[in-house]
Every structure is written in structure tokens, then in C-alpha cells.
Design a protein around this motif. Structure first.
Motif, short mmCIF file in Angstrom:
data_model
loop_
_atom_site.label_atom_id
_atom_site.label_comp_id
_atom_site.label_asym_id
_atom_site.label_seq_id
_atom_site.Cartn_x
_atom_site.Cartn_y
_atom_site.Cartn_z
N THR A 135 3.44 1.20 -12.24
CA THR A 135 3.40 0.75 -10.83
C THR A 135 2.41 -0.40 -10.66
O THR A 135 2.69 -1.37 -9.93
CB THR A 135 3.00 1.93 -9.93
OG1 THR A 135 3.95 2.99 -10.09
CG2 THR A 135 2.97 1.50 -8.48
N ASN A 139 3.45 -4.13 -9.45
CA ASN A 139 2.89 -4.78 -8.26
C ASN A 139 2.28 -6.14 -8.58
O ASN A 139 2.36 -7.08 -7.78
CB ASN A 139 1.83 -3.87 -7.63
CG ASN A 139 2.44 -2.61 -7.03
OD1 ASN A 139 3.62 -2.59 -6.68
ND2 ASN A 139 1.64 -1.56 -6.91
N ALA A 143 3.63 -9.49 -6.78
CA ALA A 143 2.71 -10.18 -5.86
C ALA A 143 2.68 -11.69 -6.06
O ALA A 143 2.09 -12.41 -5.24
CB ALA A 143 1.30 -9.62 -6.04
N GLN A 149 6.61 -9.86 -2.82
CA GLN A 149 5.73 -9.07 -1.96
C GLN A 149 6.52 -8.20 -0.99
O GLN A 149 6.18 -7.04 -0.75
CB GLN A 149 4.78 -10.00 -1.21
CG GLN A 149 3.77 -10.73 -2.09
CD GLN A 149 2.92 -11.70 -1.31
OE1 GLN A 149 3.05 -11.83 -0.10
NE2 GLN A 149 2.03 -12.41 -2.02
N ASP A 150 7.59 -8.75 -0.43
CA ASP A 150 8.45 -7.94 0.45
C ASP A 150 9.08 -6.78 -0.31
O ASP A 150 9.16 -5.65 0.19
CB ASP A 150 9.54 -8.82 1.06
CG ASP A 150 8.97 -9.89 1.98
OD1 ASP A 150 7.83 -9.68 2.47
OD2 ASP A 150 9.64 -10.91 2.21
N ARG A 152 7.85 -5.36 -2.96
CA ARG A 152 6.80 -4.40 -3.29
C ARG A 152 6.54 -3.46 -2.11
O ARG A 152 6.36 -2.25 -2.30
CB ARG A 152 5.51 -5.13 -3.67
CG ARG A 152 4.40 -4.19 -4.13
CD ARG A 152 3.13 -4.95 -4.40
NE ARG A 152 2.61 -5.56 -3.17
CZ ARG A 152 1.48 -6.27 -3.13
NH1 ARG A 152 0.78 -6.48 -4.23
NH2 ARG A 152 1.08 -6.79 -1.98
N GLU A 153 6.52 -3.99 -0.90
CA GLU A 153 6.30 -3.14 0.27
C GLU A 153 7.43 -2.13 0.43
O GLU A 153 7.20 -0.97 0.77
CB GLU A 153 6.18 -4.02 1.51
CG GLU A 153 4.93 -4.90 1.52
CD GLU A 153 4.87 -5.80 2.74
OE1 GLU A 153 5.85 -5.75 3.54
OE2 GLU A 153 3.89 -6.55 2.90
N ARG A 154 8.64 -2.58 0.18
CA ARG A 154 9.77 -1.65 0.28
C ARG A 154 9.68 -0.57 -0.80
O ARG A 154 9.97 0.60 -0.54
CB ARG A 154 11.08 -2.42 0.15
CG ARG A 154 11.37 -3.37 1.31
CD ARG A 154 12.68 -4.07 1.09
NE ARG A 154 13.78 -3.13 0.93
CZ ARG A 154 15.01 -3.49 0.56
NH1 ARG A 154 15.28 -4.77 0.28
NH2 ARG A 154 15.96 -2.59 0.45
N GLU A 156 6.95 0.55 -2.22
CA GLU A 156 5.88 1.47 -1.88
C GLU A 156 6.32 2.50 -0.85
O GLU A 156 5.98 3.69 -0.94
CB GLU A 156 4.67 0.69 -1.37
CG GLU A 156 3.96 -0.12 -2.46
CD GLU A 156 2.80 -0.93 -1.90
OE1 GLU A 156 2.69 -0.98 -0.64
OE2 GLU A 156 2.03 -1.53 -2.68
N ALA A 157 7.09 2.04 0.13
CA ALA A 157 7.60 2.97 1.14
C ALA A 157 8.58 3.97 0.51
O ALA A 157 8.56 5.17 0.82
CB ALA A 157 8.29 2.20 2.27
#
Length: 307
Positions: A135, A139, A143, A149-150, A152-154, A156-157
């Protein structure tokens, strides 16, 4: 009259009254003392007078009263009793001789189970560490670009929902345990013992109250997790849990506890406390850390837009 003598009474028979003149009623018999023969009673009379079958009666007649049994029969009975006693003795001796071997095999089996359980825990811990490393590297790569980055946020959720990533945050901690022995009918009474259905109700109540992540005794729960009962123990994904049961849930600290109390799972749990006197402690925690589920496997995958 002495005790035991039967008292007898003589009854004088009165002469029969003369028959009235005139024709007799249909079906009446003349006053000659003759009774109508009832053939329906012949079978009952036969059973009463000959209750013993003829074969049994003949066998009883061949042996005179008080005649001792034959020597062959006595010897056969003694031999049978001696063989039966010998069998019981051999069984007891064999059981006593094999008891140490059985106890040794049981101890060896328990030792193997403990060793395999420790090895399995070590492998799970290693898999969790490798997952965190993957992970982190993922990331770092994502990044470097805006689209990454978008993504990565998805991810993580989705990790939080799927249970594949470690999560931290405020939440609720529940400590649940069996009722004390003095508060129930006895140590074998299951009314005061926590069952698998109780933990299922609690976990479902936490999900319904808005929990983002849930763990039981440090084991992360996902949509694929099974909570089952095995005799007197409870397993999570076939791993036994030890009492007391600590249920941790990450969620909004301002509403999670209140919504859980009003949920069916909360009502179930507090009813157990009121009726069956189970041990229950609830506390709000500012920071909880729940591990990832190392046993999660990717079973189905498809790209976006595919059918």
C-alpha cells in the motif's frame, strides 16, 4: 371363630314363583330352570379355563415340582457367567493399559494445534506487514500525478469498506462477557453465556449505526467474515475467540453510540444484560486502530464499463 377361618353362610333357596297363565312373551323360556346358551362366551370361557398353552403345560408336567435342574444346564450357566466375567476383566485391563497412550496422543495433538496456530498467526502478521508495504509503495507511485492522487483517494475509501487496509479514528469499544456463575442457574446454564448469535447481532447493529470498520478481539470484519459457534466457543473466520469479547468500531463519535443503542443489535445486547446479567462495558475512544484483514482474497474483478 379363630383368625384365618373363612366364615360361611347358608342361604336357603326359595321356590320359584309359578308362571303366570297365558302365552309367554316372545323369546321367553319356560320356568324349567334351563338357561339360553350363549356361544359368544365360549371363547372367553376357554381362555379362562385353559390359560396356559398345551405345549407349556406338557413341559411343566414332564418336570415334577421340586425337581432340580439338570447338571448340564447348571454347568452351562456357570461357564457362561465365567466367560462374561473374563470378558469384562479383559476389557478393564485393556482400557487401563491404553489410557496412558491415549493421554499421550491427546497431549501431542494439542501441542501440534498450538504450534500450527502460532505459525498461522505469524504468517498472518507477515502478510499484514507485506500488505502495508504494498500500500505504501502504491501510494508513492500514485502521488506523482493528479489522476493518480484521485485514484489513491478512491482506493483508500475502498480499502476501508473492503477491510484490506488498516484504519484509525475515533469510535466505540464494547467489552462483552458471560454472566457470573452466581447470577445464573449454574455453570452449565447457557442463558448467561455469550453465543455466536449475540455477537452477530452486535456487529450488525454497529454496521446499521454507521460504523466504518469493525473488529472483534483484534480481528477485522468484512462482508465475507463468518461468525459461528463451535461447541462452547465462538469463531471468526474459523479462528477461536477468547473471552472477554472486545468489539471495536470506528465511526462518528457524536452519533455512533446513540444510534447503536437504538438499533436492534443494541436492544438485543442491553436486553441480555438486563435479563441474563451478562457483563457489558461501553466506552467512547478518541483513537482506535483496526488492522487489515489479511485473509481477504480477490475473487472477482472487472474494469469499469465492462458488462
Amino acid at each position: 371363630m379363630a383368625r384365618g377361618e373363612r366364615e360361611t353362610t347358608t342361604v336357603r333357596a326359595e321356590p320359584a314363583a309359578p308362571a303366570e297363565h297365558g302365552p309367554a312373551r316372545p323369546g321367553a323360556w319356560a320356568a324349567s330352570g334351563m338357561g339360553r346358551r350363549d356361544d359368544s362366551m365360549s371363547l372367553m370361557r376357554e381362555l379362562v379355563t385353559h390359560a396356559l398353552d398345551d405345549g407349556y403345560a406338557a413341559a411343566a408336567a414332564r418336570r415334577a415340582p421340586g425337581q432340580p435342574r439338570s447338571r448340564i444346564g447348571v454347568v452351562a450357566t456357570l461357564v457362561a457367567l465365567a466367560l462374561l466375567g473374563l470378558l469384562f476383566t479383559m476389557a478393564a485391563v485393556q482400557t487401563r493399559q491404553t489410557a496412558p497412550a491415549v493421554a499421550k496422543e491427546k497431549a501431542e495433538l494439542l501441542e501440534r494445534i498450538r504450534a500450527e496456530t502460532g505459525r498461522n498467526d505469524a504468517l498472518r502478521s507477515q502478510a499484514g506487514g507485506l500488505q502495508e508495504e504494498v500500500t505504501r509503495l502504491q501510494n508513492d507511485v500514485l502521488a506523482s500525478t493528479v489522476s493518480g492522487q484521485d485514484l489513491r483517494e478512491r482506493l483508500e475509501a475502498l480499502d476501508v469498506l473492503a477491510g484490506t487496509g488498516r484504519v484509525e479514528g475515533p469510535g466505540l469499544r464494547l467489552l462483552i462477557d458471560d454472566a457470573p456463575v452466581n447470577d445464573v442457574a449454574g455453570p452449565k446454564n447457557s442463558d448467561g453465556r455469550i453465543l455466536d448469535i449475540d455477537l452477530q447481532q452486535v456487529v450488525n447493529g454497529l454496521w446499521a449505526a454507521g460504523a466504518e470498520a469493525v473488529a472483534v478481539n483484534g480481528q477485522r470484519l468484512t462482508t465475507m467474515t463468518a461468525i459461528r459457534g463451535a461447541d462452547k466457543s465462538i469463531t471468526v473466520d474459523y479462528r477461536p475467540l477468547a473471552r472477554p469479547y472486545v468489539v471495536e468500531a470506528i465511526g462518528d463519535p457524536g452519533s455512533l453510540e446513540a444510534r447503536f443503542v437504538d438499533s436492534p443489535g443494541g436492544e438485543w445486547l442491553f436486553n441480555l444484560k438486563a435479563v441474563h446479567h451478562i457483563r457489558l462495558e461501553t466506552s467512547a475512544v478518541d483513537k482506535l486502530t483496526l488492522p487489515a484483514d489479511s485473509g481477504t482474497k480477490l475473487r472477482y474483478a472487472r474494469t469499469e464499463g465492462s458488462q
